[in-house]
Motif scaffolding. Structure first.
Motif, short mmCIF file in Angstrom:
data_model
loop_
_atom_site.label_atom_id
_atom_site.label_comp_id
_atom_site.label_asym_id
_atom_site.label_seq_id
_atom_site.Cartn_x
_atom_site.Cartn_y
_atom_site.Cartn_z
N VAL A 76 -1.28 -1.59 -10.57
CA VAL A 76 -0.49 -2.80 -10.30
C VAL A 76 -1.38 -3.90 -9.74
CG1 VAL A 76 1.38 -3.75 -8.88
CG2 VAL A 76 1.65 -1.50 -9.95
N TRP A 90 -3.56 -3.48 -18.26
CA TRP A 90 -2.23 -3.04 -18.67
C TRP A 90 -1.94 -3.40 -20.12
CZ3 TRP A 90 1.32 0.28 -17.90
CH2 TRP A 90 2.63 0.06 -18.35
N CYS A 120 -4.75 0.79 -1.91
CA CYS A 120 -4.71 2.02 -2.72
C CYS A 120 -4.81 3.27 -1.84
CB CYS A 120 -5.85 2.01 -3.74
SG CYS A 120 -5.77 0.65 -4.94
N LYS A 129 -0.61 -0.43 -22.39
CA LYS A 129 0.85 -0.49 -22.52
C LYS A 129 1.36 0.15 -23.81
CE LYS A 129 4.75 -3.72 -22.45
NZ LYS A 129 5.15 -5.16 -22.36
N VAL A 131 -1.39 4.35 -9.36
CA VAL A 131 -0.42 3.34 -9.78
C VAL A 131 -0.59 2.07 -8.95
CG1 VAL A 131 2.04 2.80 -9.91
CG2 VAL A 131 1.21 5.04 -10.65
N ALA A 132 -0.85 2.20 -7.65
CA ALA A 132 -1.10 1.02 -6.83
C ALA A 132 -2.30 0.25 -7.34
CB ALA A 132 -1.31 1.43 -5.37
N VAL A 173 4.00 1.68 -7.05
CA VAL A 173 4.47 0.39 -7.56
C VAL A 173 4.82 -0.55 -6.41
CG1 VAL A 173 6.30 -0.76 -8.85
CG2 VAL A 173 5.30 1.34 -9.74
N GLY A 203 1.64 -1.55 -4.35
CA GLY A 203 0.79 -2.39 -5.19
C GLY A 203 1.35 -3.80 -5.31
N TRP A 204 2.65 -3.90 -5.56
CA TRP A 204 3.29 -5.21 -5.66
C TRP A 204 3.22 -5.96 -4.34
CZ3 TRP A 204 7.63 -7.16 -3.09
CH2 TRP A 204 8.10 -8.39 -3.57
N ASN A 238 -3.82 -5.56 -12.28
CA ASN A 238 -3.21 -6.40 -13.31
C ASN A 238 -2.37 -7.52 -12.72
OD1 ASN A 238 -3.69 -5.04 -16.17
ND2 ASN A 238 -3.46 -3.41 -14.66
N SER A 239 -2.57 -7.78 -11.44
CA SER A 239 -1.93 -8.92 -10.78
C SER A 239 -2.94 -10.06 -10.66
CB SER A 239 -1.43 -8.52 -9.39
OG SER A 239 -0.53 -7.43 -9.46
#
Length: 494
Positions: free
Chosen positions: A249, A80, A225, A84, A245-246, A196, A199-200, A252-253
């Motif tokens: 996220v 990310w 995913c 970004k 997107v999942a 999002v 994924g979170w 990058n966690s």
């Protein structure tokens, strides 16, 4: 039955081994590996070993499943912090540029080939999407600015969604009404929200879970995913966007055993790419491709020389991007398996002219991959966009790096770089980063402060996650301005 399974498994294993070896061959020849995968499929097909395969429904289903894996891998391996700065250009390329490309391509096909408007728009929608697998494999080996790479990676990861939605709507018998933009906005917004959210939630759950084996974490991550894709499709939203997107996220966690997860995802992505391109090559019929050469070349010319440049120009207006970067973005709209998979949708629904579309797209993908994929590096140098030394994350499978909150970077010092001749002490990396190994020629050694870097050195840098960005910035600054980079005001930023 057992004998058939044995033969199928044996052929599958042999094809996979050949495809893996083809990666090395493609690197030496400077050709994108997807062409070799397609070639393997064609050799296995009716024109080669005689395996007949013409099931459009199965090809579409397997192709979509492989695309989900490729997008999940792309999201999981995208950093990310690197994309970004290119978020909004990437969003513009994956939405506004798709719409412009569909319209311009459709207009050209209507005027040149006399297609009716719905068929012309269908061709435009199929061809509008860039290919995630092609972009990820080619761009990550180029030394161009973060903004360009980030824009193209985000575009390829997200523009499959609007293209897929447009193809599904145009391939149906429903009339196109004023509500189409609202439907598109709903599907993209809900897909983004699901990606999002899941994924979170997946990252939170995996951090708190105490799974009995390390190998279960990568499986669970990829499953999240796939669940995002299924949830998006069930909600009549964009499952492809949700899956990407999942993955973004999750990747990058702070996941447990992140390096294992990234390695597993990359292997799964390669397997999906190999299987998809071999399958598409198997489905292709060389005898039909001859009749599709003219329509394919016409559509390719319209797309590459008119639709793509105009779509980049329109979508980049708010960002005041220099013309050199816009030229590179225009040429870097790589097509691969995605347009072929999308073309299977109208074919499986029996739309008139769909077979010609599939064959023409196959021809177009081969030609554009040969022309664009092999010239991107040269174009970057001609446009003076080649930034020289680029630190790259090394593929590692060492759990202690995760536990130490550390990462390993690889820096290749190119010919002409001002890193050449710099003493290690003059590199002045930030606290938390240090050079651990230098590979030179056929050997490698542990450097000391008096070691001088040389062209073509492979330098390994161990850095904490907090110091990584500063270390990359410093390396780029010295690459451009030499040992006195700070005195000359160099920041190393793109």
């Amino acid at each position: 039955m057992v004998d058939d399974l044995t033969v199928a498994l044996g052929i599958g294993a042999l094809v996979l081994l050949l495809a893996v070896l083809a990666v090395r061959v493609s690197v030496r020849l400077g050709l994108p590996s997807l062409l070799l995968y397609l070639g393997i499929g064609v050799l296995l097909g009716e024109a080669g070993l005689g395996i007949e395969f013409s099931n459009a429904d199965l090809t579409q289903s397997l192709g979509l499943a492989a695309l989900v894996m490729i997008l999940a891998e792309g999201g999981l391996t995208t950093r990310w912090v690197e994309v970004k700065p290119a978020l909004w250009p990437g969003v513009a390329l994956s939405t506004v540029a798709v719409g412009v490309s569909i319209g311009v391509t459709a207009l050209g096909l209507h005027l040149v080939l006399d297609f009716d408007w719905r068929l012309a728009l269908l061709w435009g929608a199929v061809l509008a999407s860039t290919d995630a697998a092609a972009v990820f494999s080619v761009l990550r080996n180029l030394s161009v600015t973060r903004r360009l790479v980030g824009s193209l990676e985000l575009e390829s990861g997200m523009n499959d969604a609007p293209s897929y939605i447009a193809v599904v709507l145009l391939a149906s018998t429903d009339p196109v009404t004023w509500s189409l933009p609202l439907t598109l906005a709903y599907e993209l917004a809900v897909g983004l929200a699901l990606g999002v959210g899941l994924g979170w939630l997946g990252a939170l759950t995996l951090r708190r879970a105490a799974l009995p084996a390390t190998g279960l974490y990568p499986l669970a991550t990829v499953a999240v995913c796939v669940l995002a894709f299924a949830g998006g499709q069930a909600a009549h939203a964009s499952g492809l966007l949700a899956a990407y997107v999942a993955g973004l996220v999750l990747g990058n966690s702070k996941l447990p055993h992140r390096s294992d997860t990234v390695s597993f995802a990359e292997g799964l992505g390669w397997l999906a790419q190999i299987g998809l391109f071999v399958l598409l090559g198997l489905f292709a019929s060389p005898s039909r491709l001859l009749d599709a050469i003219i329509p394919g070349l016409v559509a390719g010319a319209l797309l590459t020389l008119l639709a793509r440049p105009l779509s980049v120009l329109v979508s980049m207006v708010p960002f005041r991007m220099p013309w050199r970067e816009q030229v590179f973005l225009s040429w870097a709209g790589l097509r691969g398996a995605v347009p072929i998979v999308l073309a299977m949708i109208p074919l499986s629904q029996g739309i008139p002219g769909a077979q010609q579309l599939v064959d023409a797209v196959f021809v177009l993908v081969i030609v554009l991959t040969l022309v664009q994929g092999t010239t991107l590096g040269l174009l970057a140098k001609l446009l003076r966009l080649d930034t020289g030394a680029q630190p790259k994350e090394v593929d590692v499978d060492v759990a202690t790096l995760d536990e130490l909150n550390a990462e390993l970077l690889q820096v290749t010092i190119p010919v002409g770089s001002k890193l050449h001749g710099v003493y290690l002490s003059e590199l002045r990396l930030p606290p938390g980063a240090s050079v651990s190994l230098v590979a030179r020629g056929a050997g490698a050694f542990t450097p000391v402060t008096t070691t001088r870097l040389q062209e073509l050195d492979q330098v390994l840098v161990v850095t904490t996650q907090e110091a990584r960005a500063a270390a990359e910035t410093r390396i780029r600054a010295v690459d451009r301005a030499g040992r006195f980079a700070r005195w000359k005001g160099e920041t190393g930023k793109p």
